[in-house]
Design a protein around this motif. Structure first.
Motif, mmCIF file in Angstrom:
data_model
loop_
_atom_site.group_PDB
_atom_site.id
_atom_site.type_symbol
_atom_site.label_atom_id
_atom_site.label_comp_id
_atom_site.label_asym_id
_atom_site.label_seq_id
_atom_site.Cartn_x
_atom_site.Cartn_y
_atom_site.Cartn_z
ATOM 1 N N TYR A 207 0.818 -1.210 0.000
ATOM 2 C CA TYR A 207 0.000 0.000 0.000
ATOM 3 C C TYR A 207 0.854 1.263 0.000
ATOM 4 O O TYR A 207 0.467 2.276 -0.574
ATOM 5 N N LYS A 208 2.029 1.216 0.626
ATOM 6 C CA LYS A 208 2.942 2.362 0.558
ATOM 7 C C LYS A 208 3.415 2.582 -0.872
ATOM 8 O O LYS A 208 3.503 3.721 -1.335
ATOM 9 N N GLU A 209 3.736 1.486 -1.566
ATOM 10 C CA GLU A 209 4.173 1.608 -2.964
ATOM 11 C C GLU A 209 3.055 2.147 -3.843
ATOM 12 O O GLU A 209 3.286 2.991 -4.718
ATOM 13 N N VAL A 210 1.839 1.679 -3.634
ATOM 14 C CA VAL A 210 0.706 2.165 -4.414
ATOM 15 C C VAL A 210 0.476 3.648 -4.141
ATOM 16 O O VAL A 210 0.232 4.428 -5.060
ATOM 17 N N CYS B 196 3.138 5.647 -5.933
ATOM 18 C CA CYS B 196 2.854 5.667 -7.368
ATOM 19 C C CYS B 196 1.730 6.654 -7.675
ATOM 20 O O CYS B 196 1.804 7.401 -8.659
ATOM 21 N N ASP B 197 0.704 6.666 -6.838
ATOM 22 C CA ASP B 197 -0.397 7.615 -7.029
ATOM 23 C C ASP B 197 0.095 9.055 -6.948
ATOM 24 O O ASP B 197 -0.314 9.905 -7.747
ATOM 25 N N LYS B 198 0.970 9.336 -5.986
ATOM 26 C CA LYS B 198 1.502 10.700 -5.853
ATOM 27 C C LYS B 198 2.329 11.086 -7.073
ATOM 28 O O LYS B 198 2.207 12.197 -7.585
ATOM 29 N N ILE C 172 -0.128 17.078 -13.076
ATOM 30 C CA ILE C 172 -0.153 18.530 -12.857
ATOM 31 C C ILE C 172 0.966 19.198 -13.651
ATOM 32 O O ILE C 172 0.754 20.249 -14.281
ATOM 33 N N ALA C 173 2.163 18.607 -13.665
ATOM 34 C CA ALA C 173 3.275 19.182 -14.422
ATOM 35 C C ALA C 173 2.961 19.224 -15.909
ATOM 36 O O ALA C 173 3.239 20.229 -16.589
ATOM 37 N N ILE C 174 2.378 18.168 -16.432
ATOM 38 C CA ILE C 174 2.032 18.141 -17.856
ATOM 39 C C ILE C 174 0.978 19.200 -18.166
ATOM 40 O O ILE C 174 1.067 19.889 -19.192
ATOM 41 N N ILE C 175 0.003 19.359 -17.293
ATOM 42 C CA ILE C 175 -1.029 20.386 -17.507
ATOM 43 C C ILE C 175 -0.391 21.781 -17.526
ATOM 44 O O ILE C 175 -0.719 22.610 -18.386
ATOM 45 N N PHE C 176 0.532 22.051 -16.599
ATOM 46 C CA PHE C 176 1.209 23.353 -16.595
ATOM 47 C C PHE C 176 2.016 23.567 -17.868
ATOM 48 O O PHE C 176 1.999 24.643 -18.468
#
Length: 136
Positions: free
Chosen positions: A73-76, A79-81, A88-92
């Motif tokens: 669950y920590k890895e998931v 990955c989600d973060k 967000i970076a791609i949108i900017f």
């Protein structure tokens, strides 16, 4: 016989029925057959529940399983973060590129009009971005 065949109105052939030896159409099931199916499901459910709750399971096994699940669950979560920040970076970047094109569109057209380079630049840029996406 599948539900697709039933919905089409086609009849089942002998080979279709022979593929599933335990197959009985729902319309031919009696109440006792339905009760037997439900009893089988209940017995299976009880066996699974008893196995999970049995006293002979060692605490170390449960602890190891809990540690593995916590790690998973920590890895998931990580990955989600990463995916959220990447989005967000791609949108900017896309917003900045859009505004750059909107602000300097006339200058770009005047500067590169005789060179016929805009189409090639977009093609090479798209290929480059696609390659970076594949690599990363």
């Amino acid at each position: 016989m599948s539900t697709i065949e039933e919905s089409k109105g086609e009849s089942a052939t002998e080979s279709d029925v022979s593929d599933y030896p335990d197959y009985t159409p729902i319309s031919k099931l009696t109440s006792s057959d339905l009760m037997q199916l439900q009893n089988k499901k209940m017995v299976k459910h009880d066996l699974l529940l008893n196995n999970r709750l049995s006293e002979n399971r060692h605490k170390s096994e449960l602890h190891q399983r809990a540690k593995k699940l916590k790690h998973h669950y920590k890895e998931v979560d990580a990955c989600d973060k990463i995916m959220a920040y990447g989005f967000i970076a791609i949108i900017f970047l896309l917003t900045g590129f859009y505004w750059f094109i909107m602000i300097f569109s006339q200058e770009i057209k005047q500067t590169f009009q005789e060179y016929h380079i805009i189409g090639h630049a977009f093609v090479y840029g798209s290929i480059l971005l696609g390659g970076l996406n594949i690599l990363l």
